[in-house]
Enzyme design. Structure first.
Site, PDB file in Angstrom:
ATOM      1  N   SER A 147       0.848  -1.190   0.000  1.00  0.00           N
ATOM      2  CA  SER A 147       0.000   0.000   0.000  1.00  0.00           C
ATOM      3  C   SER A 147       0.880   1.235   0.000  1.00  0.00           C
ATOM      4  O   SER A 147       2.032   1.201   0.457  1.00  0.00           O
ATOM      5  CB  SER A 147      -0.892  -0.015   1.247  1.00  0.00           C
ATOM      6  N   TYR A 160      -1.130  -0.175  10.222  1.00  0.00           N
ATOM      7  CA  TYR A 160      -1.191  -0.885   8.947  1.00  0.00           C
ATOM      8  C   TYR A 160      -0.009  -0.494   8.054  1.00  0.00           C
ATOM      9  O   TYR A 160       0.648  -1.346   7.445  1.00  0.00           O
ATOM     10  CB  TYR A 160      -2.507  -0.558   8.255  1.00  0.00           C
TER      11      TYR A 160
END
Length: 233
Positions: A147, A160
């Site tokens: 990501s 995350y």
């Protein structure tokens, strides 16, 4: 475990493990690779959703529900791929977001952060370790789904994002340590998935593209097999 077409001859057919394959990007990739002639081993925690996903696909498919943090489950995935002919591609797609709404690091519950790292980093490395012998024997490849939160400091994404940053470094080092292996760290961009919706509860994320939009780029990647590295779709 759900198995279909177990007696079909699969010699010469490439085989992939896709984790987190019952919905979102994992399910879209399963459709794309199945359509491209791959045999598949699919993983997800929800047995019913995974069975439904597998039933939508043609060709050899084995759906094995379980948790990738479980060593026995990881071994079962690799064994199933070997039974289909051998493993050519491991797509490490499964992951957890962490608490929703996303908390600031000052307030991040450490037990939940451990869970994020356990699933998004340690379990993915462990599955890769389990799969390496057969991958190396077949000039295989590994995809780590990452990501932009791994490289950009977005507020609330410390848990995350830092886990994905760790995963990216694992991918880079693995590529150096196993030069015969293709290792791609792939950032698909913002997608309209349940996880992304959980990151923005109550917000409209309809402007994000559907996971199916990036599937052709993934199929091109695993077909053309460029050098290892980070790929932004």
């Amino acid at each position: 475990m759900t198995s279909r077409n177990d007696t079909e001859e699969v010699t010469g057919m490439p085989v992939a493990i896709i984790t987190g394959a019952s919905r979102g990007l994992g399910l879209a990739l399963a459709h794309g690779l199945s359509d491209a002639g791959w045999g598949l081993v699919l993983d997800a925690r929800g047995a019913e959703d995974l069975r439904t996903a597998a039933d939508q696909l043609d060709g050899p498919v084995r759906a094995i529900p379980g948790d990738i943090t479980d060593p026995d489950h990881r071994a079962e995935l690799v064994e199933a791929a070997t039974e289909l002919g051998g493993l050519d591609l491991l797509v490490n797609n499964a992951g957890v977001l962490g608490p929703s709404p996303l908390p600031a690091l000052a307030e991040f519950p450490l037990d939940r952060l451990r869970e994020v790292y356990e699933v998004n980093v340690l379990a993915q490395l462990a599955l890769t370790q389990q799969a390496l012998p057969t991958l190396l024997a077949r000039d295989g490849a590994v995809v780590f789904v990452t990501s932009d939160a791994a490289v950009e400091p977005y507020p609330g994404w410390g848990g995350y994002g830092s886990a994905k940053a760790a995963l990216e470094q694992i991918g880079k080092v693995l590529a150096v340590e196993a030069p015969a292996l293709r290792v791609w760290v792939v950032d698909p961009g913002d997608l309209r998935t349940k996880m992304h919706q959980d990151a923005f509860p109550g917000e409209d994320i309809s402007d994000r593209q559907l996971p199916e939009a990036v599937v052709p780029a993934y199929v091109k990647l695993v077909t053309e097999r460029p050098e290892s590295g980070r790929v932004r779709l």
